[in-house]
Design a protein around this motif. Sequence first.
Motif, PDB file in Angstrom:
ATOM      1  N   GLU A 124      -6.952  -4.572 -15.398  1.00  0.00           N
ATOM      2  CA  GLU A 124      -7.280  -5.460 -16.501  1.00  0.00           C
ATOM      3  C   GLU A 124      -8.425  -4.893 -17.319  1.00  0.00           C
ATOM      4  O   GLU A 124      -9.292  -4.194 -16.789  1.00  0.00           O
ATOM      5  CB  GLU A 124      -7.694  -6.833 -15.957  1.00  0.00           C
ATOM      6  N   TYR A 125      -8.436  -5.223 -18.591  1.00  0.00           N
ATOM      7  CA  TYR A 125      -9.514  -4.833 -19.484  1.00  0.00           C
ATOM      8  C   TYR A 125     -10.375  -6.073 -19.702  1.00  0.00           C
ATOM      9  O   TYR A 125      -9.962  -6.996 -20.415  1.00  0.00           O
ATOM     10  CB  TYR A 125      -8.918  -4.302 -20.790  1.00  0.00           C
ATOM     11  N   GLU A 146      -3.409  -6.682 -22.563  1.00  0.00           N
ATOM     12  CA  GLU A 146      -3.632  -5.247 -22.369  1.00  0.00           C
ATOM     13  C   GLU A 146      -4.797  -4.788 -23.231  1.00  0.00           C
ATOM     14  O   GLU A 146      -5.209  -5.489 -24.156  1.00  0.00           O
ATOM     15  CB  GLU A 146      -2.386  -4.444 -22.749  1.00  0.00           C
ATOM     16  N   ARG A 147      -5.283  -3.594 -22.964  1.00  0.00           N
ATOM     17  CA  ARG A 147      -6.424  -3.040 -23.695  1.00  0.00           C
ATOM     18  C   ARG A 147      -6.129  -2.890 -25.197  1.00  0.00           C
ATOM     19  O   ARG A 147      -6.945  -3.234 -26.034  1.00  0.00           O
ATOM     20  CB  ARG A 147      -6.779  -1.666 -23.107  1.00  0.00           C
TER      21      ARG A 147
END
Length: 149
Positions: A10-11, A40-41
């Motif tokens: 995870e970001y 997502e990033r």
Amino acid sequence: MELNEHNKQEYPPMHTAEHILNGEIARRYGCGRAFSSHIERRKSKLDYRLPMPLTADELHSLEEYVNSVVGADVAVTEEFITRSEAESRFDMTRLPEGASETLRVVHVGDYDECLCAGTHVGRTSEIGVFRITSSRHADGVQRIVFKLG
């Protein structure tokens, strides 16, 4: 560090921004938190059940709101509560099978709280600039796509 269901790390800034947006949409529109998400990033998306599409002004207002919370530099904290206490405070429908009797609640200052096992920033100022990049509404589902940076 926790891994999400897609087995990608995870970001934390994106995941924390999702909490802020999710909480505000649930409050403003009474639709609950997103029933589907992909965080997502690079970019993320959230899906809500809404009868009418959000207007450009509403989307801009949501973007401004998230950025105001980011700019407020509030602490992101956690608490641990019992499942029975959680049932009186939260929607439990998305709780995974086999979740323990002790559950983690993540707080973004006084702006949001929700059950979560993911990773987050320590303060909202670590998130960066939040931008809604697109949205669409079809068959009672409002999708919002957003980025950081």
